[in-house]
Design an enzyme around this catalytic site. Structure first.
Site, PDB file in Angstrom:
ATOM      1  N   HIS A 116      58.566  19.573 -47.599  1.00 37.00           N
ATOM      2  CA  HIS A 116      59.358  20.384 -46.680  1.00 37.00           C
ATOM      3  C   HIS A 116      60.821  19.940 -46.783  1.00 37.00           C
ATOM      4  O   HIS A 116      61.112  18.749 -46.893  1.00 37.00           O
ATOM      5  CB  HIS A 116      58.833  20.190 -45.249  1.00 37.00           C
ATOM      6  CG  HIS A 116      59.681  20.832 -44.217  1.00 37.00           C
ATOM      7  ND1 HIS A 116      60.083  22.143 -44.309  1.00 37.00           N
ATOM      8  CD2 HIS A 116      60.234  20.348 -43.071  1.00 37.00           C
ATOM      9  CE1 HIS A 116      60.836  22.437 -43.275  1.00 37.00           C
ATOM     10  NE2 HIS A 116      60.952  21.363 -42.507  1.00 37.00           N
ATOM     11  N   CYS A 163      57.582  24.097 -39.017  1.00 38.18           N
ATOM     12  CA  CYS A 163      57.864  23.764 -40.423  1.00 38.18           C
ATOM     13  C   CYS A 163      56.591  23.538 -41.239  1.00 38.18           C
ATOM     14  O   CYS A 163      56.630  23.491 -42.459  1.00 38.18           O
ATOM     15  CB  CYS A 163      58.782  22.556 -40.513  1.00 38.18           C
ATOM     16  SG  CYS A 163      60.384  22.875 -39.763  1.00 38.18           S
ATOM     17  N   ASN A 165      67.201  24.053 -44.101  1.00 38.10           N
ATOM     18  CA  ASN A 165      65.811  24.073 -43.641  1.00 38.10           C
ATOM     19  C   ASN A 165      65.463  25.490 -43.177  1.00 38.10           C
ATOM     20  O   ASN A 165      65.935  25.933 -42.131  1.00 38.10           O
ATOM     21  CB  ASN A 165      65.653  23.065 -42.493  1.00 38.10           C
ATOM     22  CG  ASN A 165      64.229  22.995 -41.967  1.00 38.10           C
ATOM     23  OD1 ASN A 165      63.379  23.807 -42.337  1.00 38.10           O
ATOM     24  ND2 ASN A 165      63.969  22.034 -41.099  1.00 38.10           N
TER      25      ASN A 165
HETATM   26  N1  COA Z   1      78.599  16.552 -37.619  1.00 37.53           N
HETATM   27  C1  COA Z   1      79.178  15.399 -37.273  1.00 37.53           C
HETATM   28  N2  COA Z   1      78.600  14.498 -36.467  1.00 37.53           N
HETATM   29  C2  COA Z   1      77.378  14.786 -36.012  1.00 37.53           C
HETATM   30  C3  COA Z   1      76.713  15.957 -36.338  1.00 37.53           C
HETATM   31  C4  COA Z   1      77.377  16.879 -37.170  1.00 37.53           C
HETATM   32  N3  COA Z   1      76.838  18.024 -37.542  1.00 37.53           N
HETATM   33  N4  COA Z   1      75.505  15.972 -35.740  1.00 37.53           N
HETATM   34  C5  COA Z   1      75.407  14.832 -35.060  1.00 37.53           C
HETATM   35  N5  COA Z   1      76.546  14.117 -35.223  1.00 37.53           N
HETATM   36  C6  COA Z   1      76.877  12.822 -34.655  1.00 37.53           C
HETATM   37  C7  COA Z   1      76.087  12.520 -33.419  1.00 37.53           C
HETATM   38  O1  COA Z   1      76.654  13.134 -32.280  1.00 37.53           O
HETATM   39  C8  COA Z   1      76.173  11.022 -33.370  1.00 37.53           C
HETATM   40  O2  COA Z   1      77.411  10.655 -32.826  1.00 37.53           O
HETATM   41  P1  COA Z   1      77.522   9.448 -31.782  1.00 37.53           P
HETATM   42  O3  COA Z   1      77.036   8.256 -32.537  1.00 37.53           O
HETATM   43  O4  COA Z   1      78.952   9.447 -31.456  1.00 37.53           O
HETATM   44  O5  COA Z   1      76.619   9.848 -30.651  1.00 37.53           O
HETATM   45  C9  COA Z   1      76.167  10.628 -34.839  1.00 37.53           C
HETATM   46  O6  COA Z   1      76.551  11.802 -35.566  1.00 37.53           O
HETATM   47  C10 COA Z   1      74.817  10.165 -35.324  1.00 37.53           C
HETATM   48  O7  COA Z   1      73.858  11.095 -34.848  1.00 37.53           O
HETATM   49  P2  COA Z   1      72.351  10.969 -35.173  1.00 37.53           P
HETATM   50  O8  COA Z   1      71.587  12.007 -34.461  1.00 37.53           O
HETATM   51  O9  COA Z   1      71.967   9.543 -34.996  1.00 37.53           O
HETATM   52  O10 COA Z   1      72.414  11.295 -36.714  1.00 37.53           O
HETATM   53  P3  COA Z   1      71.271  11.212 -37.770  1.00 37.53           P
HETATM   54  O11 COA Z   1      71.684  10.349 -38.869  1.00 37.53           O
HETATM   55  O12 COA Z   1      69.928  10.953 -37.143  1.00 37.53           O
HETATM   56  O13 COA Z   1      71.254  12.696 -38.342  1.00 37.53           O
HETATM   57  C11 COA Z   1      69.931  14.686 -38.136  1.00 37.53           C
HETATM   58  C12 COA Z   1      70.954  13.768 -37.479  1.00 37.53           C
HETATM   59  C13 COA Z   1      69.569  15.800 -37.181  1.00 37.53           C
HETATM   60  C14 COA Z   1      70.548  15.259 -39.401  1.00 37.53           C
HETATM   61  C15 COA Z   1      68.671  13.856 -38.530  1.00 37.53           C
HETATM   62  O14 COA Z   1      68.266  13.068 -37.417  1.00 37.53           O
HETATM   63  C16 COA Z   1      67.531  14.685 -38.973  1.00 37.53           C
HETATM   64  O15 COA Z   1      67.583  15.330 -40.018  1.00 37.53           O
HETATM   65  N6  COA Z   1      66.396  14.672 -38.234  1.00 37.53           N
HETATM   66  C17 COA Z   1      65.225  15.405 -38.582  1.00 37.53           C
HETATM   67  C18 COA Z   1      65.455  16.826 -38.290  1.00 37.53           C
HETATM   68  C19 COA Z   1      64.355  17.711 -38.753  1.00 37.53           C
HETATM   69  O16 COA Z   1      63.697  17.410 -39.696  1.00 37.53           O
HETATM   70  N7  COA Z   1      64.187  18.836 -38.054  1.00 37.53           N
HETATM   71  C20 COA Z   1      63.379  19.917 -38.406  1.00 37.53           C
HETATM   72  C21 COA Z   1      61.949  19.786 -38.113  1.00 37.53           C
HETATM   73  S1  COA Z   1      61.064  19.185 -39.449  1.00 37.53           S
END
Ligand code: COA
Length: 330
Positions: free
Chosen positions: A257, A117, A287
């Site tokens: 980003h 990224c 993204n």
């Molecule tokens: N739909 C519904 N539920 C989802 C889901 C989806 N698409 N994806 C994850 N969940 C669930 C998880 O399984 C988890 O459930 P649980 O509590 O029963 O285990 C719950 O939602 C919370 O998951 P979590 O990973 O803690 O969510 P989050 O708030 O951290 O959001 C991301 C997840 C991936 C959106 C977030 O962490 C993120 O954006 N991270 C950075 C990613 C990034 O920038 N990547 C690219 C490189 S720069």
């Protein structure tokens, strides 16, 4: 007043596929829902490249063709072309060479930069050196990823986030104070554990087992990446401000980003910067990895004014991250 020679962005153009993958579409593919995706990421839809036989180089080619037309540049005038990407057409040769061939840039050479990224940011800083030191006159920098080629559409943790797209900028010398002023780029290979593709490289060459194990897709520890992303973008932006004797009030725009709307607002919040001066288009593209910064510039180009102070900031797999400070040139 005499200014030193700097590399300036003198044009930007983007390209995204027409096909949209909406949150409603994803509801039918994995256990998710529009409300969760919108509130947790800010993404409503992403573009997916489905044209048969097309790959990352084709998205780059479309973006560069538009850029050349817009800036009245002939392909033969390009000296160098750099592509930031992690989804090149092939492991080798590099995609930049393919793009040069497809646009007819007979006098150019180039290469790819793999910084996930942060790919566009790293490529921009690299290309700028060749222009600022007078080696080349016209350098094209492209950021593009066909993330749909490495996303597991059975994994709700990743498939809701990523999309496909490309954007390109032209770099030329300016001696009027505009252009790229400074940058802070960082890396920490220990972060590879939290964001990577397990197989397909020399560590785990592709075989029937890696395919069966679904190891050719993006793996990420989202929570960890989130935390480091905010810290990395904020600290490098603050370092840039400090060493250029600027306060946040001197900045006209921040181009971050587009990984997650909550990351973007948290970065702005930590920097004390108003959200209406942050470029945001994550809701429509998701993204696009190396594509995001250029696509933001393309979408907001008509709102930028000459001499605007702009900070670009990114964080990605590697880990790689950084910020770049420029004065808009037109
Ligand atoms: N739909 C519904 N539920 C989802 C889901 C989806 N698409 N994806 C994850 N969940 C669930 C998880 O399984 C988890 O459930 P649980 O509590 O029963 O285990 C719950 O939602 C919370 O998951 P979590 O990973 O803690 O969510 P989050 O708030 O951290 O959001 C991301 C997840 C991936 C959106 C977030 O962490 C993120 O954006 N991270 C950075 C990613 C990034 O920038 N990547 C690219 C490189 S720069």
């Amino acid at each position: 007043m005499s200014y030193k020679t700097r590399a300036a962005i003198t044009g930007v153009h983007g390209w995204v596929p027409e096909d949209k993958l909406t949150n409603k579409d994803l509801e039918k593919m994995v256990d998710t829902n529009d409300e969760w995706i919108t509130s947790r990421t800010g993404i409503r839809e992403r573009r997916i490249l489905r044209t048969p036989g097309w790959a990352t180089s084709d998205m780059c080619t479309e973006a560069v063709k538009g850029l050349l037309e817009k800036t009245d540049t002939r392909p033969g005038e390009i000296d160098m072309l750099i592509v930031g990407t992690i989804t090149g057409d092939m492991i080798f040769p590099d995609t930049a060479n393919t793009v040069c061939d497809k646009i007819g840039a007979k006098n150019a050479f180039g290469y790819d930069i793999n910084a996930a990224c942060s790919g566009f940011l790293f490529a921009l800083a690299t290309g700028a050196q060749f222009v600022a030191n007078g080696t080349y006159e016209k350098v094209v920098v492209v950021g593009s990823d066909m993330m749909s080629s490495i996303i597991d559409y059975e994994d709700r943790n990743t498939c809701v986030i990523f999309g496909d797209g490309a954007a390109a900028v032209l770099l030329e010398a300016r001696r009027d104070g505009t252009g790229i002023q400074d940058f802070v780029l960082r890396g920490d290979g220990a972060g590879r554990e939290f964001l990577h593709m397990k197989a397909g490289g020399s560590l785990r060459p592709p075989n029937a087992e890696t395919v069966a194990n679904r190891e050719h897709y993006v793996y990420q520890d989202g929570k960890r990446v989130f935390k480091y992303a905010v810290e990395g973008m904020v600290s490098t932006s603050q370092e840039l401000l400090r060493r250029n004797h600027l306060t946040i009030d001197d900045i006209n725009w921040i181009i971050p980003h587009q990984a997650n709307m909550r990351i973007i607002s948290s970065v702005a919040d930590h920097l004390g910067f108003p959200m209406d001066k942050v470029t945001i288009n994550i809701s429509k593209y998701g993204n696009t990895t190396a594509g995001t910064l250029g696509l933001c510039m393309w979408d907001f180009e008509d709102r930028f004014k000459k001499d605007d102070n702009i900070i670009l900031t990114a964080f990605g797999g590697g880990f790689t991250w950084g910020s770049l400070y420029l004065k808009w040139a037109y």
